[in-house]
Motif scaffolding. Structure first.
Motif, PDB file in Angstrom:
ATOM      1  N   PRO A 181       1.612  -9.408   1.832  1.00 12.12           N
ATOM      2  CA  PRO A 181       2.172  -8.931   0.562  1.00 12.12           C
ATOM      3  C   PRO A 181       1.909  -7.443   0.318  1.00 12.12           C
ATOM      4  O   PRO A 181       2.702  -6.764  -0.328  1.00 12.12           O
ATOM      5  N   GLY A 182       0.793  -6.940   0.840  1.00 11.16           N
ATOM      6  CA  GLY A 182       0.478  -5.524   0.685  1.00 11.16           C
ATOM      7  C   GLY A 182       1.487  -4.633   1.394  1.00 11.16           C
ATOM      8  O   GLY A 182       1.780  -3.518   0.940  1.00 11.16           O
ATOM      9  N   ASP A 185       4.513  -4.456  -0.903  1.00 11.24           N
ATOM     10  CA  ASP A 185       4.228  -3.537  -2.024  1.00 11.24           C
ATOM     11  C   ASP A 185       4.353  -2.090  -1.567  1.00 11.24           C
ATOM     12  O   ASP A 185       4.910  -1.242  -2.280  1.00 11.24           O
ATOM     13  N   PHE A 186       3.835  -1.814  -0.369  1.00 12.24           N
ATOM     14  CA  PHE A 186       3.916  -0.450   0.157  1.00 12.24           C
ATOM     15  C   PHE A 186       5.355  -0.024   0.376  1.00 12.24           C
ATOM     16  O   PHE A 186       5.757   1.077  -0.024  1.00 12.24           O
ATOM     17  N   MET A 188       8.107  -1.171  -0.953  1.00 14.39           N
ATOM     18  CA  MET A 188       8.817  -1.043  -2.227  1.00 14.39           C
ATOM     19  C   MET A 188       8.494   0.301  -2.884  1.00 14.39           C
ATOM     20  O   MET A 188       9.376   0.992  -3.399  1.00 14.39           O
ATOM     21  N   ASP A 189       7.231   0.681  -2.856  1.00 16.35           N
ATOM     22  CA  ASP A 189       6.806   1.925  -3.491  1.00 16.35           C
ATOM     23  C   ASP A 189       7.240   3.145  -2.679  1.00 16.35           C
ATOM     24  O   ASP A 189       7.729   4.133  -3.237  1.00 16.35           O
ATOM     25  N   LEU A 201      13.561  -6.196  -3.811  1.00 21.89           N
ATOM     26  CA  LEU A 201      12.915  -7.259  -3.044  1.00 21.89           C
ATOM     27  C   LEU A 201      13.885  -8.423  -2.895  1.00 21.89           C
ATOM     28  O   LEU A 201      14.405  -8.946  -3.883  1.00 21.89           O
ATOM     29  N   GLY A 466       8.187  -1.690 -13.092  1.00 19.07           N
ATOM     30  CA  GLY A 466       8.404  -0.325 -12.627  1.00 19.07           C
ATOM     31  C   GLY A 466       9.162   0.541 -13.593  1.00 19.07           C
ATOM     32  O   GLY A 466       9.130   1.769 -13.505  1.00 19.07           O
TER      33      GLY A 466
END
Length: 801
Positions: A181-182, A185-186, A188-189, A201, A466
């Motif tokens: 999941p990390g 997240d990376f 996406m950012d 996503l 966001g």
């Protein structure tokens, strides 16, 4: 784990691979672009006596692909010099180099066995823990990572860019079955902040979100078109900017993308979506199937729904397909009562509602296609997304729509539209009825300055994740944050003691209402706030000054009025420069003429990466007189150092104005002198206003003090006048410019030289402002200038006379 992306390897150099490589180069990343080794020599290589072992041959495919991308328009690079950030190679010789790269992106053909074979090789060299992603447009993640190591699968995901990657904002991120999941997240950012993307996503479902919905909308629309007997031009007229969609509308878009691409996606979806209630809509209607069989796939095959006929005398003539005969005919000029009646409706939301409810063939087409799309999207939750806002984000960013399906549904009214849909036989998903029954009347709403979406599982409204990082003027408007307004501009409270000025005239032109807005906003900021942001959410920042007003005054020979108008404009620009609070301007897309001049006078600029900025007054027979000519002369003076070849720098700025040079990116605007070192660039448009506000606060907290007008601007007088005159005369004799061009150029030269001073002299800003206003005023009395303005205003194209 903190990740820093300094080096990216792109595997596959086709249209997408090369363009993705260019976009990473745009943001300063070192790129390795690889492709296969040719199996045989071509004729040119044979003539040169080369062998399959020569590096030029082994890298021929990748180098040819990158060269083709560099020639393509629109450009994939912000600046051609960024090509130096891309190194090319081939899979056989250079794949081991990926061990030193932070992220490897696979962009080879859409065949599972080829991707799996490449990933097997990648595993030999890839450094554990580094990112590995695929740009697939539809192959499932779980199939691609079968047989791979645990580390590969944990760090693997789909990153689906849309073509062209520089311009289309969507980046779909698709987790694999074991993706950390990390990592998601990376991605996406990173996609949001560094690549400037709308990161969405997605679930690992066929065609993910954007293509699943977008291709459905296209093919479903084709069935309606066939049934209603509509023609190519009629449909493109109905499905373009009039309803907030891309200018290329339906058929022009399909010709550009390639009909084969759309058909392949549709066919694959029909095969795989056995449980989709609307599966039959993916079957090709005759008007698609016939062109596909003929291999009339659009631009790539020379003909599609449109065909460009090139006559022997050099003329080009566009033709469109006739769906009755499948022969090409003259492009029609469609007329619909609905479109005629909606001409005066500038507000897009009001126009959409008006058109969908209009009682004619256009209204019938809108109702048929909108209702079918709404129904389909309602049934896709939770199959392709758990949250409805993701569908809107993906379709808008991937297909260039102003409003997504659920946003359009809100515009029409959810409850009343459901009743009309079901009366027409379109059955929505049960959760929509539950939402209405629970008293929730819309998919989105604004509360306490936040935009919320309807969350289906909890049956409540939640903030869009966001969105708190963005400043959205439409949300501020709904939250009653407007402080002041007139017909052409509005002032909003942006928070943290900063206010923002928005233009909302046609093309955001700078007329009297906007000038009043600028002065009012500065006065309010000086009295009660820390600073001011000037920006907007329109298609363009500003197309320049209001030419219609100028044309009217010039035609009536009201030169005193023109003089007052220009003096007022100059005074406003100078007030933006010399106010007692920081003023930050946030230009995007077109910032022309007066829009450029306002940016030139800001304390700082927070530009969007896609910035088409320039002083273009020459094209209408004028010179910049809102301080633009003065400012470029001032910048020349401030940049000149002992030993510089002064005239070369001044001549460069002169030519930029005299040729109406417009930047093709913010990076190029910096090279042209329109942006300076102190100015910043935002990749993601949604972050631009927030970053402009942060710049205001940074200037304020650094101890901002009111600047003092410059009185030491170095002008070269007769020395530069002589140089300019020589160039103008040469261009005139060579017939590169007209007599009127020469007259305008001499006026410009006079101002930038400070007049015919006998030697280099230091002058004030006001001195130059007076010169440029005088030159501008004299040109408004020229008949040929009026002819140029008339052509722009009434024909929409420049005139050379």
């Amino acid at each position: 784990m903190k990740r820093t992306i300094k080096k990216v390897a792109i595997l596959g150099s086709g249209v997408m691979g090369s363009r993705i490589a260019c976009h990473f180069a745009n943001i300063g990343v070192e790129v390795l672009l690889l492709d296969i080794v040719p199996r045989e020599l071509n004729d040119e290589e044979q003539k040169k006596g080369l062998s399959l072992e020569d590096k030029a041959v082994r890298n021929r495919i990748v180098n040819a692909a990158l060269e083709s991308t560099m020639k393509a328009k629109p450009a994939s690079l912000y600046d051609k010099a960024f090509i130096s950030r891309i190194t090319t190679g081939n899979f056989d010789d250079d794949l081991p180099k990926i061990k030193d790269f932070d992220w490897t992106i696979e962009v080879v053909v859409e065949k599972l066995e080829i991707k799996q074979s490449l990933f097997e090789k990648v595993e030999k060299y890839r450094k554990p823990g580094t990112l590995i992603t695929s740009n697939t447009s539809g192959i499932p993640m779980h199939l691609m990572c079968e047989g791979r190591s645990e580390d590969f699968q944990v760090n693997f995901a789909g990153t689906h860019f849309f073509n062209p990657p520089r311009y289309l904002k969507l980046l779909e991120v698709i987790p694999g079955p074991k993706t950390d999941p990390g990592i998601i997240d990376f991605l996406m950012d990173y996609g949001d902040r560094f690549l400037g993307k709308e990161t969405v996503l997605c679930k690992d479902t066929p065609a993910f979100i954007a293509n699943r919905i977008g291709v459905y909308a296209i093919i479903s629309g084709m069935h309606a078109i066939e049934k209603m007997g509509l023609g190519v031009s009629e449909v493109d007229k109905l499905t373009g900017t009039i309803i907030g969609r891309a200018k290329s509308a339906t058929f022009r878009t399909m010709d550009v993308v390639g009909l084969d691409t759309t058909v392949n996606v549709a066919n694959n979806l029909y095969k795989t979506l056995e449980h989709d209630e609307s599966r039959d809509k993916f079957k090709l209607p005759k008007i698609v199937e016939k062109l596909y069989e003929n291999k009339w796939w659009g631009d790539k095959t020379g003909q599609g729904y449109f065909k460009m006929i090139r006559h022997k005398d050099g003329r080009k003539e566009l033709k469109e397909i006739d769906f009755e005969t499948f022969e090409y005919k003259d492009v029609e000029k469609p007329k619909f009562k609905a479109l005629e009646a909606s001409k005066e409706i500038d507000d897009l939301k009001k126009r959409i509602k008006f058109l969908v409810n209009f009682d004619d063939k256009a209204g019938e087409f809108y109702r048929t296609t909108f209702y079918d799309l709404f129904k389909y999207c309602s049934h896709r939750i939770p199959e392709i997304a758990d949250e409805l806002y993701r569908i809107d984000q993906a379709v808008c960013a991937g297909f260039g729509w102003e409003y997504g399906p659920f946003e359009n549904w809100d515009i029409l009214g959810v409850k009343e539209t459901v009743e009309k849909m079901e009366a027409a036989g379109e059955k929505v998903a049960p959760w929509v009825h539950e939402m209405i029954k629970n008293g929730s009347g819309s998919f989105y709403k604004v509360e306490a300055g936040q935009r919320l979406y309807y969350d289906i599982p909890s049956k409540s409204y939640k903030p869009i994740p966001g969105a708190e990082d963005f400043i959205i003027l439409e949300t501020l408007k709904a939250a009653d944050k407007k402080l002041w307004g007139n017909a052409g501009s509005s002032i909003y409270y942006l928070g943290d003691d900063v206010i923002g000025l928005e233009f909302h005239t046609k093309m955001n032109s700078l007329g009297q209402e906007v000038i009043e807005g600028i002065n009012t906003a500065i006065a309010m900021a000086e009295k009660s706030y820390k600073g001011l942001v000037i920006g907007n959410e329109g298609q363009n920042f500003s197309a320049g000054a209001n030419l219609a007003m100028l044309f009217m005054f010039a035609g009536d020979q009201e030169f005193d009025e023109i003089n007052l108008m220009i003096a007022g404009f100059q005074k406003t620009m100078m007030r933006a420069r010399y106010s007692s609070v920081p003023v930050v301007v946030a230009p995007h897309n077109m910032a022309l003429g007066g829009g450029c001049e306002l940016s030139l006078h800001a304390d700082a600029v927070q530009a969007h990466a896609e910035l088409y900025m320039g002083l273009v007054e020459f094209g209408v027979g004028l010179i910049p007189a809102g301080g633009g000519t003065k400012e470029m002369t001032l910048r020349f003076s401030n940049q000149v150092k002992e030993g510089d070849v002064e005239l070369n720098r001044l001549q460069e700025y002169f030519m930029n104005i005299a040729t109406a040079k417009v930047s093709t990116s913010a990076e190029e605007a910096r090279g042209l002198g329109y942006l300076q070192i102190k100015d910043s660039i935002t990749l993601n448009r949604k972050r631009q206003l927030a970053e402009a506000k942060a710049k205001v606060l940074s200037l304020y907290e650094a101890g901002y003090s009111q600047p003092v007008e410059q009185t030491n601007i170095k002008v070269l007088g007769k020395t530069s006048l002589a140089l300019f005159e020589a160039g103008i005369t040469g261009m005139l004799y060579g017939k590169y410019i007209s007599e009127h061009d020469a007259k305008i150029a001499r006026k410009l030269a006079w101002v930038m030289s400070g007049g015919d001073l006998s030697s280099a002299t230091e002058v004030s800003e006001q001195y130059l402002l007076d010169l440029e206003r005088e030159a501008f005023l004299s040109l408004t009395g020229e008949p040929k200038t009026l002819e140029r303005i008339h052509s722009i205003l009434f024909k929409g194209k420049p005139l050379r006379n």
